[in-house]
Scaffold this motif. Structure first.
Motif, PDB file in Angstrom:
ATOM      1  N   ASP A   1      14.091   8.992  -3.351  1.00  6.64           N
ATOM      2  CA  ASP A   1      13.531  10.151  -2.650  1.00  6.64           C
ATOM      3  C   ASP A   1      12.046  10.334  -2.937  1.00  6.64           C
ATOM      4  N   THR A   2      11.358   9.230  -3.240  1.00  2.00           N
ATOM      5  CA  THR A   2       9.944   9.296  -3.607  1.00  2.00           C
ATOM      6  C   THR A   2       9.124   8.329  -2.760  1.00  2.00           C
ATOM      7  N   ILE A   3       7.967   8.793  -2.321  1.00  2.00           N
ATOM      8  CA  ILE A   3       7.005   7.927  -1.646  1.00  2.00           C
ATOM      9  C   ILE A   3       5.932   7.553  -2.660  1.00  2.00           C
TER      10      ILE A   3
ATOM     11  N   GLU B   1       5.676   5.882   5.842  1.00  2.00           N
ATOM     12  CA  GLU B   1       6.657   6.067   4.767  1.00  2.00           C
ATOM     13  C   GLU B   1       7.560   7.265   5.054  1.00  2.00           C
ATOM     14  N   LEU B   2       7.032   8.323   5.645  1.00  2.00           N
ATOM     15  CA  LEU B   2       7.873   9.455   6.038  1.00  2.00           C
ATOM     16  C   LEU B   2       8.885   9.018   7.098  1.00  2.00           C
TER      17      LEU B   2
ATOM     18  N   ILE C   1       0.822  -1.221   0.000  1.00  2.00           N
ATOM     19  CA  ILE C   1       0.000   0.000   0.000  1.00  2.00           C
ATOM     20  C   ILE C   1       0.852   1.265   0.000  1.00  2.00           C
ATOM     21  N   GLY C   2       2.115   1.141   0.314  1.00  2.00           N
ATOM     22  CA  GLY C   2       3.019   2.283   0.278  1.00  2.00           C
ATOM     23  C   GLY C   2       4.446   1.796   0.259  1.00  2.00           C
ATOM     24  N   ARG C   3       5.314   2.638  -0.318  1.00  2.00           N
ATOM     25  CA  ARG C   3       6.723   2.259  -0.367  1.00  2.00           C
ATOM     26  C   ARG C   3       7.563   3.483  -0.688  1.00  2.00           C
ATOM     27  N   VAL C   4       8.782   3.466  -0.180  1.00  2.00           N
ATOM     28  CA  VAL C   4       9.753   4.524  -0.456  1.00  2.00           C
ATOM     29  C   VAL C   4      10.803   3.959  -1.389  1.00  2.00           C
TER      30      VAL C   4
ATOM     31  N   LEU D   1       3.558  15.158  -6.537  1.00  2.00           N
ATOM     32  CA  LEU D   1       3.362  14.827  -7.948  1.00  2.00           C
ATOM     33  C   LEU D   1       2.348  13.718  -8.073  1.00  2.00           C
ATOM     34  N   LEU D   2       1.414  13.865  -8.972  1.00  2.00           N
ATOM     35  CA  LEU D   2       0.459  12.810  -9.259  1.00  2.00           C
ATOM     36  C   LEU D   2       0.943  12.051 -10.485  1.00  2.00           C
ATOM     37  N   PHE D   3       0.883  10.733 -10.421  1.00  2.00           N
ATOM     38  CA  PHE D   3       1.348   9.914 -11.548  1.00  2.00           C
ATOM     39  C   PHE D   3       0.167   9.460 -12.361  1.00  2.00           C
TER      40      PHE D   3
END
Length: 118
Positions: A15-17, A69-70, A9-12, A116-118
């Motif tokens: 330098d991007t989450i 993630e932070l 559900i989340g990953r680093v 940023l939205l992908f």
């Protein structure tokens, strides 16, 4: 947000989450007032559980995932309790056990943050 593989559900990465588009199919609970925790009750010291019938029930808490993630950005590893737990159950909000240095760091970058939205 992107479509991550499997139950991620989340990953680093670097330098991007990256946040999964639909919480691995479970759906996101997006809290408009994330600091009042009114949709939850305490389960244990660093963990809250959604109240029956609340908007958070049965969904993944986006606030917890973002803070997790932070935490990785700050160098925190997975822990047994709290926001740095390796897994997150539906309807659970995990709380950080961070010191003031972490809060100061995030407060200092808020003006420089670019989403940023992908």
């Amino acid at each position: 947000m992107v479509d991550l593989n499997g139950g991620t559900i989340g990953r680093v990465a670097s330098d991007t989450i990256y946040i999964d588009i639909n919480a691995a199919g479970y759906g996101w609970f997006i809290d408009e007032t994330p600091l009042d925790h009114s949709e939850f009750r305490y389960d244990r010291k660093l963990s809250l559980i959604a109240l029956p019938g609340s908007e958070a029930e049965g969904l993944i808490d986006l606030w917890t995932v973002i803070r997790h993630e932070l935490g990785h950005f700050l160098g925190y590893e997975h822990e047994e309790n709290g926001v740095m737990e390796a897994t997150l159950d539906l309807g659970v909000r995990n709380l950080p056990d961070w010191n003031a240095d972490a809060d100061d760091f995030f407060a200092s970058v808020k003006d420089e943050l670019e989403l940023l939205l992908f």
